[in-house]
Scaffold this motif. Structure first.
Motif, PDB file in Angstrom:
ATOM      1  N   TYR A 119      17.164   7.354   4.325  1.00  0.00           N
ATOM      2  CA  TYR A 119      16.185   6.764   3.092  1.00  0.00           C
ATOM      3  C   TYR A 119      14.779   6.657   3.937  1.00  0.00           C
ATOM      4  CZ  TYR A 119      13.755   4.792  -0.942  1.00  0.00           C
ATOM      5  OH  TYR A 119      13.007   4.574  -2.078  1.00  0.00           O
ATOM      6  N   ASN A 120      13.581   7.478   3.780  1.00  0.00           N
ATOM      7  CA  ASN A 120      12.475   7.028   3.945  1.00  0.00           C
ATOM      8  C   ASN A 120      11.935   6.102   3.275  1.00  0.00           C
ATOM      9  OD1 ASN A 120       9.502   7.016   4.918  1.00  0.00           O
ATOM     10  ND2 ASN A 120       9.684   9.099   5.684  1.00  0.00           N
ATOM     11  N   VAL A 121      11.722   4.866   3.640  1.00  0.00           N
ATOM     12  CA  VAL A 121      11.287   3.904   2.682  1.00  0.00           C
ATOM     13  C   VAL A 121       9.841   3.681   2.738  1.00  0.00           C
ATOM     14  CG1 VAL A 121      13.424   2.281   2.834  1.00  0.00           C
ATOM     15  CG2 VAL A 121      11.360   1.851   4.461  1.00  0.00           C
ATOM     16  N   GLU A 122       9.164   4.334   3.581  1.00  0.00           N
ATOM     17  CA  GLU A 122       7.749   4.224   3.806  1.00  0.00           C
ATOM     18  C   GLU A 122       7.044   2.837   3.516  1.00  0.00           C
ATOM     19  OE1 GLU A 122       6.515   6.737   0.256  1.00  0.00           O
ATOM     20  OE2 GLU A 122       5.998   8.477   1.569  1.00  0.00           O
ATOM     21  N   ASN A 123       7.814   2.097   4.402  1.00  0.00           N
ATOM     22  CA  ASN A 123       7.272   0.516   4.725  1.00  0.00           C
ATOM     23  C   ASN A 123       7.925  -0.445   3.525  1.00  0.00           C
ATOM     24  OD1 ASN A 123       5.538   2.014   6.467  1.00  0.00           O
ATOM     25  ND2 ASN A 123       4.950  -0.117   7.026  1.00  0.00           N
ATOM     26  N   LEU A 124       8.069  -1.577   3.947  1.00  0.00           N
ATOM     27  CA  LEU A 124       8.806  -2.404   2.965  1.00  0.00           C
ATOM     28  C   LEU A 124       7.991  -3.416   2.302  1.00  0.00           C
ATOM     29  CD1 LEU A 124      12.045  -2.617   5.340  1.00  0.00           C
ATOM     30  CD2 LEU A 124      11.785  -1.460   3.342  1.00  0.00           C
ATOM     31  N   PHE A 125       7.439  -4.328   3.366  1.00  0.00           N
ATOM     32  CA  PHE A 125       6.419  -5.270   2.603  1.00  0.00           C
ATOM     33  C   PHE A 125       4.923  -5.127   2.822  1.00  0.00           C
ATOM     34  CE2 PHE A 125      10.096  -7.939   3.970  1.00  0.00           C
ATOM     35  CZ  PHE A 125      10.527  -8.685   2.713  1.00  0.00           C
ATOM     36  N   ASP A 126       4.478  -4.532   4.103  1.00  0.00           N
ATOM     37  CA  ASP A 126       3.206  -4.268   4.238  1.00  0.00           C
ATOM     38  C   ASP A 126       2.970  -2.769   4.714  1.00  0.00           C
ATOM     39  OD1 ASP A 126       1.824  -6.763   3.628  1.00  0.00           O
ATOM     40  OD2 ASP A 126       3.352  -7.440   5.398  1.00  0.00           O
ATOM     41  N   ARG A 127       1.787  -2.095   4.558  1.00  0.00           N
ATOM     42  CA  ARG A 127       1.637  -0.787   4.721  1.00  0.00           C
ATOM     43  C   ARG A 127       0.150  -0.801   5.327  1.00  0.00           C
ATOM     44  NH1 ARG A 127       4.075   4.106   4.234  1.00  0.00           N
ATOM     45  NH2 ARG A 127       2.890   5.902   3.989  1.00  0.00           N
ATOM     46  N   ALA A 128      -0.243   0.013   6.160  1.00  0.00           N
ATOM     47  CA  ALA A 128      -1.684   0.391   6.436  1.00  0.00           C
ATOM     48  C   ALA A 128      -2.385   0.879   5.335  1.00  0.00           C
ATOM     49  CB  ALA A 128      -1.435   1.546   7.316  1.00  0.00           C
ATOM     50  N   LYS A 129      -3.517   0.332   5.077  1.00  0.00           N
ATOM     51  CA  LYS A 129      -4.347   0.445   3.919  1.00  0.00           C
ATOM     52  C   LYS A 129      -4.869   1.911   3.861  1.00  0.00           C
ATOM     53  CE  LYS A 129      -7.627  -2.370   2.722  1.00  0.00           C
ATOM     54  NZ  LYS A 129      -8.830  -3.440   2.914  1.00  0.00           N
ATOM     55  N   ALA A 130      -4.850   2.442   5.122  1.00  0.00           N
ATOM     56  CA  ALA A 130      -5.476   3.947   4.816  1.00  0.00           C
ATOM     57  C   ALA A 130      -4.179   4.834   4.358  1.00  0.00           C
ATOM     58  CB  ALA A 130      -5.816   4.556   6.325  1.00  0.00           C
ATOM     59  N   LEU A 175       9.962   2.027 -13.164  1.00  0.00           N
ATOM     60  CA  LEU A 175       8.910   2.954 -12.250  1.00  0.00           C
ATOM     61  C   LEU A 175       8.142   3.324 -13.621  1.00  0.00           C
ATOM     62  CD1 LEU A 175       9.998   5.486  -9.965  1.00  0.00           C
ATOM     63  CD2 LEU A 175       7.950   5.593 -10.866  1.00  0.00           C
ATOM     64  N   LYS A 176       6.856   3.173 -13.917  1.00  0.00           N
ATOM     65  CA  LYS A 176       6.048   3.555 -14.808  1.00  0.00           C
ATOM     66  C   LYS A 176       4.849   4.226 -14.380  1.00  0.00           C
ATOM     67  CE  LYS A 176       7.863   0.025 -17.822  1.00  0.00           C
ATOM     68  NZ  LYS A 176       8.797   0.976 -18.526  1.00  0.00           N
ATOM     69  N   ARG A 177       4.406   4.037 -12.980  1.00  0.00           N
ATOM     70  CA  ARG A 177       3.444   4.742 -12.499  1.00  0.00           C
ATOM     71  C   ARG A 177       3.592   5.043 -11.078  1.00  0.00           C
ATOM     72  NH1 ARG A 177      -0.829   0.043 -12.043  1.00  0.00           N
ATOM     73  NH2 ARG A 177       0.912  -1.229 -11.697  1.00  0.00           N
ATOM     74  N   PRO A 178       2.823   6.081 -10.578  1.00  0.00           N
ATOM     75  CA  PRO A 178       3.177   6.624  -9.250  1.00  0.00           C
ATOM     76  C   PRO A 178       3.307   5.614  -8.272  1.00  0.00           C
ATOM     77  CG  PRO A 178       1.745   8.012 -10.398  1.00  0.00           C
ATOM     78  CD  PRO A 178       1.755   6.704 -11.277  1.00  0.00           C
ATOM     79  N   GLU A 179       2.358   4.611  -8.207  1.00  0.00           N
ATOM     80  CA  GLU A 179       2.243   3.485  -7.328  1.00  0.00           C
ATOM     81  C   GLU A 179       3.576   2.718  -7.198  1.00  0.00           C
ATOM     82  OE1 GLU A 179      -0.957   2.476 -10.142  1.00  0.00           O
ATOM     83  OE2 GLU A 179      -0.062   4.172  -9.291  1.00  0.00           O
ATOM     84  N   GLU A 180       4.347   2.531  -8.362  1.00  0.00           N
ATOM     85  CA  GLU A 180       5.518   1.898  -8.305  1.00  0.00           C
ATOM     86  C   GLU A 180       6.877   2.297  -7.853  1.00  0.00           C
ATOM     87  OE1 GLU A 180       3.949  -0.607 -12.335  1.00  0.00           O
ATOM     88  OE2 GLU A 180       5.405   0.888 -12.458  1.00  0.00           O
ATOM     89  N   ALA A 181       6.589   3.781  -7.272  1.00  0.00           N
ATOM     90  CA  ALA A 181       7.927   4.461  -6.705  1.00  0.00           C
ATOM     91  C   ALA A 181       8.170   3.728  -5.520  1.00  0.00           C
ATOM     92  CB  ALA A 181       7.302   5.835  -6.519  1.00  0.00           C
ATOM     93  N   GLY A 182       9.399   3.690  -5.334  1.00  0.00           N
ATOM     94  CA  GLY A 182      10.086   3.130  -3.925  1.00  0.00           C
ATOM     95  C   GLY A 182       9.504   3.908  -2.833  1.00  0.00           C
ATOM     96  N   SER A 183       9.628   5.211  -3.154  1.00  0.00           N
ATOM     97  CA  SER A 183       9.310   5.960  -1.825  1.00  0.00           C
ATOM     98  C   SER A 183       8.756   7.430  -2.495  1.00  0.00           C
ATOM     99  CB  SER A 183      10.197   6.309  -0.875  1.00  0.00           C
ATOM    100  OG  SER A 183       9.963   7.095   0.135  1.00  0.00           O
TER     101      SER A 183
END
Length: 370
Positions: A6-17, A351-359
């Protein structure tokens, strides 16, 4: 046993860019960051280099301060630059030895619902052994395992391992396993080099040896190859092909040592028929789990984004002996945004909006009779 990735795309923090509305919005920042980091790392700075550095710094929002909207310039000692009162930036260092510091991407917290949906996927997969892509570090993955998995009612994994890789953004690869599936011998390939002296792997290609309750031993190689969207296409393709070739060499070496059960898993950032992946997919006897008669793709051929065939970039590749032990396999998409017209697959209620997707990635799983 169930093996998953699973590519989790980071867990707690992610680069703002990397947390902007789309990859296209964040790519210019990441490209400038990479270019500036490359220039700053040179032994000596020529006049053209210094001019380009100044331009990139201004474009990254560093004209007035060492803290920009997406990057942070750390200057610990020595002199790198001046900021004239009239504006602009003047690079005063003659080379890397003249100053001590670093250029870093600024992080921001992951959306809370996205974080919990990531945990739900990791729990609901029911994996005995889970390869994780884009984890910030072992301490972060361990904390997520203990705190967030428990918070959503999941059972934490018994073993958690991440070896720091070569990516400065904190997107490493790791492995988690349940009680009865201990992680034994480990081998890192962070120091494998290309002919030009650069590291082969953008992150790493760690080998993890797992022992099953029945005594079977398998080697799991977790990967995250060079992205298509970070740098020029020709250079990215060449780097990804070199990585695929090196993975194939490592695999053949293990086979030559008598290892029968081998899995190459992760985000390979390209499609099965692509030229960069040919050394691994066509030139070895590894087989993609998608080809197995017992594999269910859920009605969509891809693993990323809209899950079209062009977005098939995540893999579980198995050695012949391990492929012969496949009982079932599939794709888990409940943590991915399904679109709205039409909604492509069922998702978590939270999961109601794209930004709420786990990945943006689906998770892959395979059941093995070993």
């Amino acid at each position: 046993m169930r093996l998953a990735v699973y590519n989790v795309e980071n867990l707690f923090d992610r680069a703002k860019a990397m947390n902007l509305g789309s990859w296209e919005e964040g790519r210019p920042v990441l490209d400038r960051f990479a270019a500036l980091n490359g220039l700053l790392g040179q032994v000596s700075y020529g006049g053209g280099d210094r001019a380009k550095m100044a331009t990139l710094m201004i474009e990254l929002g560093l004209e007035k301060s060492d803290t920009g909207p997406f990057v942070l310039l750390r200057r610990n000692r020595g002199g790198l630059l001046k900021r004239p009162k009239t504006g602009g930036i003047e690079i005063t260092a003659g080379g890397r030895a003249d100053w001590v510091g670093s250029l870093e991407l600024r992080d921001e917290p992951i959306n809370e619902h996205a974080m919990r949906n990531t945990a739900r996927v990791m729990s609901d997969l029911g994996a005995d052994v889970l390869g994780v892509v884009e984890a910030e570090s072992r301490p972060v993955l361990s904390a997520f395992n203990r705190e967030i998995l428990s918070a959503i009612g999941g059972a934490p994994f018994r073993h958690v391992m991440v070896i720091d890789g070569n990516d400065e953004r904190g997107i490493d690869v790791g492995l988690m396993s349940r009680e009865g599936y201990p992680i034994g011998a480990m081998r890192s390939h962070v120091d494998d080099l290309l002919p030009n002296g650069e590291p082969v792997f953008s992150r790493d290609c760690p080998e993890f040896e797992i022992t099953t309750p029945g005594g079977a031993r398998l080697v799991v190689m977790v990967n995250h190859l060079k992205s298509k969207g970070y740098g020029g296409k020709a250079a990215s393709d060449a780097r990804r092909k070199a990585q695929a070739r090196r993975i194939a060499e490592i695999y053949e070496g293990l086979i030559g040592q008598g290892v029968e059960y081998i899995a190459v898993i992760g985000d390979l950032n390209d499609t099965p028929g692509s030229a960069p992946l040919k050394p691994l997919i066509e030139n070895t006897d590894l087989t993609d789990i998608f080809e197995h008669v017992a594999f269910d793709d859920g009605g969509y051929p891809g693993t990323y984004g809209s899950c079209t065939a062009a977005n098939k970039i995540d893999y579980i590749l198995l050695s012949p002996a391990l492929y012969a032990k496949v009982v079932a396999g599939g794709i888990f998409r409940k943590g991915m945004w399904p679109g709205v017209r039409p909604k492509k697959w069922n998702v978590y209620d939270e999961l109601k909006r794209p930004e709420e997707a786990g990945s943006d990635h689906a998770a892959l799983w395979v059941d093995l009779d070993i």
